[in-house]
Design a protein around this motif. Structure first.
Motif, PDB file in Angstrom:
ATOM      1  N   ILE A 436      37.979 -49.179 -27.784  1.00 21.41           N
ATOM      2  CA  ILE A 436      36.565 -48.867 -27.581  1.00 21.41           C
ATOM      3  C   ILE A 436      36.240 -48.522 -26.129  1.00 21.41           C
ATOM      4  CG2 ILE A 436      34.212 -49.732 -27.990  1.00 21.41           C
ATOM      5  CD1 ILE A 436      35.924 -49.112 -30.503  1.00 21.41           C
ATOM      6  N   GLY A 437      37.159 -48.754 -25.227  1.00 20.71           N
ATOM      7  CA  GLY A 437      36.912 -48.289 -23.863  1.00 20.71           C
ATOM      8  C   GLY A 437      37.451 -49.210 -22.792  1.00 20.71           C
ATOM      9  N   SER A 438      36.977 -50.469 -22.796  1.00 18.74           N
ATOM     10  CA  SER A 438      37.379 -51.329 -21.684  1.00 18.74           C
ATOM     11  C   SER A 438      38.650 -52.100 -22.005  1.00 18.74           C
ATOM     12  CB  SER A 438      36.252 -52.299 -21.336  1.00 18.74           C
ATOM     13  OG  SER A 438      35.900 -53.071 -22.449  1.00 18.74           O
ATOM     14  N   GLU A 489      38.053 -48.549 -17.968  1.00 14.86           N
ATOM     15  CA  GLU A 489      36.787 -48.964 -17.343  1.00 14.86           C
ATOM     16  C   GLU A 489      36.932 -49.996 -16.220  1.00 14.86           C
ATOM     17  OE1 GLU A 489      33.659 -49.822 -20.219  1.00 14.86           O
ATOM     18  OE2 GLU A 489      34.503 -48.402 -21.665  1.00 14.86           O
ATOM     19  N   MET A 495      28.397 -51.706 -18.063  1.00 10.87           N
ATOM     20  CA  MET A 495      28.306 -50.370 -18.664  1.00 10.87           C
ATOM     21  C   MET A 495      26.990 -49.655 -18.367  1.00 10.87           C
ATOM     22  SD  MET A 495      28.072 -51.345 -22.726  1.00 10.87           S
ATOM     23  CE  MET A 495      27.758 -49.703 -23.379  1.00 10.87           C
ATOM     24  N   MET A 556      34.354 -41.676 -21.279  1.00  8.19           N
ATOM     25  CA  MET A 556      33.613 -42.863 -21.698  1.00  8.19           C
ATOM     26  C   MET A 556      32.264 -42.934 -20.983  1.00  8.19           C
ATOM     27  SD  MET A 556      34.065 -45.345 -23.749  1.00  8.19           S
ATOM     28  CE  MET A 556      35.750 -44.878 -24.153  1.00  8.19           C
ATOM     29  N   GLN A 602      33.328 -40.255 -25.609  1.00 13.93           N
ATOM     30  CA  GLN A 602      32.601 -41.301 -26.334  1.00 13.93           C
ATOM     31  C   GLN A 602      31.306 -41.620 -25.601  1.00 13.93           C
ATOM     32  OE1 GLN A 602      34.900 -44.678 -27.780  1.00 13.93           O
ATOM     33  NE2 GLN A 602      33.333 -46.080 -27.020  1.00 13.93           N
ATOM     34  N   ASP A 604      28.553 -44.380 -25.740  1.00 15.27           N
ATOM     35  CA  ASP A 604      28.234 -45.686 -26.329  1.00 15.27           C
ATOM     36  C   ASP A 604      26.741 -45.846 -26.538  1.00 15.27           C
ATOM     37  OD1 ASP A 604      30.848 -46.692 -26.417  1.00 15.27           O
ATOM     38  OD2 ASP A 604      30.762 -47.317 -24.314  1.00 15.27           O
ATOM     39  N   ALA A 606      25.364 -49.003 -27.677  1.00 15.70           N
ATOM     40  CA  ALA A 606      25.398 -50.406 -28.093  1.00 15.70           C
ATOM     41  C   ALA A 606      24.001 -50.949 -28.394  1.00 15.70           C
ATOM     42  CB  ALA A 606      26.062 -51.240 -27.007  1.00 15.70           C
ATOM     43  N   HIS A 646      29.758 -45.392 -30.216  1.00 10.24           N
ATOM     44  CA  HIS A 646      30.163 -46.749 -30.594  1.00 10.24           C
ATOM     45  C   HIS A 646      28.928 -47.636 -30.659  1.00 10.24           C
ATOM     46  CE1 HIS A 646      31.958 -50.672 -30.616  1.00 10.24           C
ATOM     47  NE2 HIS A 646      31.294 -50.966 -29.525  1.00 10.24           N
ATOM     48  N   CYS A 648      27.929 -51.820 -31.541  1.00  9.97           N
ATOM     49  CA  CYS A 648      28.605 -53.085 -31.835  1.00  9.97           C
ATOM     50  C   CYS A 648      27.654 -54.117 -32.419  1.00  9.97           C
ATOM     51  CB  CYS A 648      29.289 -53.652 -30.612  1.00  9.97           C
ATOM     52  SG  CYS A 648      28.380 -53.475 -29.093  1.00  9.97           S
ATOM     53  N   CYS A 731      35.152 -53.868 -30.604  1.00  9.88           N
ATOM     54  CA  CYS A 731      34.390 -53.545 -29.389  1.00  9.88           C
ATOM     55  C   CYS A 731      35.374 -53.490 -28.217  1.00  9.88           C
ATOM     56  CB  CYS A 731      33.299 -54.608 -29.175  1.00  9.88           C
ATOM     57  SG  CYS A 731      32.069 -54.154 -27.933  1.00  9.88           S
ATOM     58  N   GLY A 732      34.829 -53.356 -27.010  1.00  9.19           N
ATOM     59  CA  GLY A 732      35.663 -53.263 -25.813  1.00  9.19           C
ATOM     60  C   GLY A 732      36.382 -54.583 -25.526  1.00  9.19           C
ATOM     61  N   LYS A 734      37.050 -55.989 -22.486  1.00 11.26           N
ATOM     62  CA  LYS A 734      36.925 -56.440 -21.091  1.00 11.26           C
ATOM     63  C   LYS A 734      36.904 -57.956 -20.941  1.00 11.26           C
ATOM     64  CE  LYS A 734      31.995 -55.427 -21.208  1.00 11.26           C
ATOM     65  NZ  LYS A 734      31.555 -54.055 -21.459  1.00 11.26           N
TER      66      LYS A 734
HETATM   67  N1  GLN Z   1      32.843 -48.862 -23.868  1.00  6.60           N
HETATM   68  C1  GLN Z   1      32.333 -50.198 -23.754  1.00  6.60           C
HETATM   69  C2  GLN Z   1      33.495 -51.176 -23.651  1.00  6.60           C
HETATM   70  O1  GLN Z   1      34.516 -50.895 -24.225  1.00  6.60           O
HETATM   71  C3  GLN Z   1      31.488 -50.561 -24.925  1.00  6.60           C
HETATM   72  C4  GLN Z   1      30.888 -51.926 -24.775  1.00  6.60           C
HETATM   73  C5  GLN Z   1      29.886 -52.280 -25.843  1.00  6.60           C
HETATM   74  O2  GLN Z   1      29.813 -51.659 -26.873  1.00  6.60           O
HETATM   75  N2  GLN Z   1      29.088 -53.287 -25.616  1.00  6.60           N
HETATM   76  O3  GLN Z   1      33.394 -52.208 -23.039  1.00  6.60           O
END
Ligand code: GLN
Ligand code: ZN
Length: 759
Positions: A436-438, A489, A495, A556, A602, A604, A606, A646, A648, A731-732, A734
């Motif tokens: 999803i990115g991070s 990321e 974000m 992203m 992408q 997002d 959210a 995306h 979430c 989801c990401g 991170k």
């Molecule tokens: N691209 C963001 C991530 O991967 C999306 C975070 C989110 O949807 N809250 O962290």
């Protein structure tokens, strides 16, 4: 005399003292007595400031160790079975809020958390059993009333009203209507009111924000019943509503057998005439005229117009207040040491809002007072300067907005044509895998960013550190065999903030924290003026990442609606216009990414669902402009460029049509916890484009097995045609650590490959 009061003050502290004390206590660095001491100091300080700003009646019962709804659950002894063995103390409260982890047996799950109406504050959902009993179980409110009185304050205890409390909870176990619990709950309210009366309390505020929602008939009827039953209890009762208009509940609210009604005139000024008409003037009318949810200085003249109308009829029964509890605004503007004087003169945080409320009451009572007049003039000229400032109004942005045409928010061809072009350009296998990115935001990354901000690390050093992280993420993904890669990321603190810092028209506070849940706070950026993108924001990082691999690298971005919903917005232009400005800024970025050779972008969203108005009647309008803003962002590219989005969360049923109207080529969503259940909504609607249902929950460190994910994918394949199915986490990543991330993704890839062979 019009009276000045507040519905509640932020409890977190101007330096987030409560956050720090709570986290210290949880880590064992503070004992309970020390934690309680911090709470007491904060309360004393907050009452002192509010009194100093000139409020007549101070709220008590707005201090909570974790969450106001949770405190009520303890007060009413609504403690789920799984915590029942514990004594009713702070540790039980924290267990209910945070769960208990236990190495041997999985521990005890926390109560569910969800959003407080349309704010970014989260409360803990009460759990009701069919045989639920209620009893007065927690003395915090009475202790704090005594505490405030000992300090010499005039107080007004604040409680969540019985209907709102029940509404916010969930029935557990056997299915039943929680409204049936009302008769059992009310005696506890009666007992509380008696005790407060014994303490010498005159007014009690009962918050019933659900009066601003579309209520089923049974709940409306229950309002009348409940407040009739409470009528004979002591104390004068002020029922408080906020976050929206009373609309169809106005007749109900104005005729409740209580002594006063608070309404939100910031969100719904249009309801004033009807209120003046319907509310008997022997009752108190409390007008919320200072916005409790934003950071702008109040337009005092406008507020005074409303107050003057009401004063004619209500005279001494008029109260002046913020629109809602100040819980939702940052604490104290005087703490901001890096904002320029001009911007400072446009803002007001909780402390300053109390002063505005007091000033307004004074202006009603003593309109000719010279000091009052001088303060009104100061405020008026600050607003006038803002209205005429080139920092706010940028002709180039306005011109670009005015030139938007319908075709700007329309991809060149329909999805089916685009999909062919994308298939040819990207050559992806069946069930493409992606994330999803991070990737994990490690301590190293955070440290490098801190050093860069502190000037210890120079720009080049920081860039090198981030590039090393990106290179690592790319290598890992190649080794795993993922099909569409991301850069990870690493360079993003957040974000929204990351983009806000690169978009002109935003400003940032240093201490503008607002509680999100428990000890967690957010510091939303401020949309100050017209927004535009002076230069590319992500192209360098993404191009660097693409240069390291021959697999497609996904650009992203954070979408326009999410940027808006997670910022403090302007009040002089609509949300729609701000979303359009953001959309144009982001659109330029999408086009630049395409030009730099990036084939997948992408965007997002959210917070797309979070922006929904509370009343269904307003949904259509919101969904229309929110969808348009997304499309405006996404539609500047060729057919062969693949746009992802995306989201979430897991409720799509009621907005699926709009999700489809966004027309993203691929949408990735959270589904693993609901066992793909929410894909039913997509199938039911015959969602036409590609979908990546999350196959594992990233909120937990637990590594899902290959078999589990395979089963989820098999389920998904029953609901979505194989050709349109993607594979990705919920989801990401991170918040995760690398070891579990690697293992989980390895299993995800293995599950996918097994199915590719099978299918
Ligand atoms: N691209 C963001 C991530 O991967 C999306 C975070 C989110 O949807 N809250 O962290
Ligand atoms: Zn997400």
């Amino acid at each position: 005399m019009a009276l000045a009061h507040s519905l509640g003050f932020p409890r977190i502290g101007r330096d987030r003292e409560l956050k720090k004390a709570l986290e210290g206590y949880w880590q064992g660095q503070l004992n309970e007595a020390q934690l309680r001491e911090v709470g007491q100091q904060l309360r004393a300080e907050h009452w002192r400031v509010q009194a100093e700003q000139g409020l007549d009646l101070l709220p008590v019962g707005d201090f909570h160790w974790y969450d106001q709804v949770l405190t009520h659950s303890l007060m009413f002894n609504v403690i789920p079975e799984r915590f029942a063995g514990q004594p009713a103390g702070l540790d039980t409260l924290f267990s209910m809020a945070r769960g208990v982890s236990q190495r041997c047996c999985g521990g005890t799950q926390a109560q569910e958390m969800t959003k407080w109406f349309d704010t970014n504050y989260h409360y803990l959902v009460p759990e009701f059993a069919v045989d639920q009993q209620f009893s007065l179980n927690w003395t915090q409110l009475f202790d704090e009333v005594a505490e405030a009185q000992a300090l010499g304050h005039q107080v007004k205890p604040v409680l969540i009203g019985p209907l709102t409390y029940l509404w916010l909870g969930k029935s557990k176990g056997a299915a039943f209507d929680r409204l049936e619990l009302l008769e059992r709950l009310l005696p506890v309210y009666g007992e509380i009111l008696h005790k407060l009366a014994e303490q010498g309390v005159q007014w009690v505020q009962l918050d019933e924000p659900i009066l601003a929602l579309d209520l089923p008939a049974s709940w409306k009827a229950a309002f009348e019943r409940a407040y009739h039953l409470l009528q004979s209890s002591p104390c004068q009762k002020l029922v408080a509503t906020y976050f929206g208009a009373l609309d169809d509940n106005l007749g109900l609210a104005t005729s409740l057998p209580v002594n006063g009604l608070h309404v939100d005139l910031v969100r719904a000024p249009e309801q004033l005439p009807a209120l003046l008409d319907r509310l008997p003037s022997y009752k108190v009318l409390s007008l919320g005229v200072v916005n409790g949810r934003n950071i702008w200085r109040c337009d005092l003249d406008r507020a005074l117009e409303h107050l003057a109308q009401a004063h004619e009829r209500f005279a001494d029964n008029l109260w002046v207040a913020p629109s809602c509890s100040l819980l939702h605004s940052p604490v104290d503007l005087t703490r901001e040491d890096r904002l320029d004087d001009e911007l400072l003169s446009w803002l007001a945080f909780a402390v300053q809002k109390c002063a505005e409320v007091a000033l307004l009451a004074k202006a009603v009572n003593q309109p000719a007072d010279v000091q009052v007049q001088a303060q009104l003039r100061t405020s008026r000229s600050a607003l006038a300067r803002r209205a005429g400032s080139p920092r706010i109004h940028k002709p180039a942005v306005a011109a670009r907005l005015a030139a938007i045409t319908a075709s700007d928010s329309q991809r060149a061809s329909p999805y089916a044509t685009r999909a062919q072009a994308q298939r040819a350009a990207l050559a992806l296998p069946l069930l493409p895998t992606t994330t999803i990115g991070s990737f994990p935001q490690t301590a190293d990354i955070r440290q490098a960013r801190q050093q860069f901000k502190a000037g210890v690390l120079d720009a080049q050093g920081y860039q090198q550190a981030m590039q090393a992280e990106i290179a690592h993420a790319v290598r890992v993904q190649e080794e795993l065999g993922l099909d569409v890669l991301v850069h990870g990321e690493a360079e993003r603190n957040d974000m929204v903030e990351y983009f806000a810092e690169l978009i002109d028209g935003y400003a940032f506070t240093r201490f503008g924290w607002v509680q999100s849940y428990g000890s967690r706070c957010v510091k939303p950026p401020l949309i100050v003026g017209d927004l535009h993108r002076p230069a590319p924001m992500t192209v360098e990082w993404i191009s660097y990442a693409q240069s390291l691999t021959s697999k497609p690298m996904k650009g992203m971005l954070t979408g326009p609606v999410t940027m808006l919903v997670w910022s403090f917005p302007r009040e002089d232009v609509s949300r729609e216009v701000q979303a359009q400005q953001l959309a144009l800024a982001l659109r330029d970025e999408v086009v630049d990414l395409e030009q730099a050779g990036i084939g997948i972008v992408q965007i997002d969203e959210a917070a797309f669902r979070e922006g929904l108005p509370l009343r269904q009647a307003q949904w259509g309008r919101y969904l229309h402009w929110a969808t348009e803003a997304f499309r405006l962002t996404a539609s500047g590219v060729k057919d062969s460029t693949q746009i992802h989005t995306h989201m979430c969360y897991s409720e799509f049923n009621d907005v699926i049509e709009s999700i489809a109207a966004m027309d993203a080529d691929v949408i990735t969503i959270e589904t693993s916890r609901s066992q793909m259940e929410l894909l039913e909504a997509f199938r039911g609607f015959a969602y036409p484009n590609e979908i990546g249902p999350g196959v594992y929950d990233i909120h937990s460190p637990r590594v899902p097995t290959v078999a589990e994910m395979q089963a989820l994918l098999e389920r998904a394949a029953e609901l979505i045609p194989l050709q349109r199915l993607w594979v990705n986490p919920d989801c990401g990543l991170k918040t995760r650590a690398w070891p579990e991330t690697l293992e989980a993704l390895r299993n995800m890839q293995a599950a996918t490959e097994a199915l590719r062979l099978k299918w």
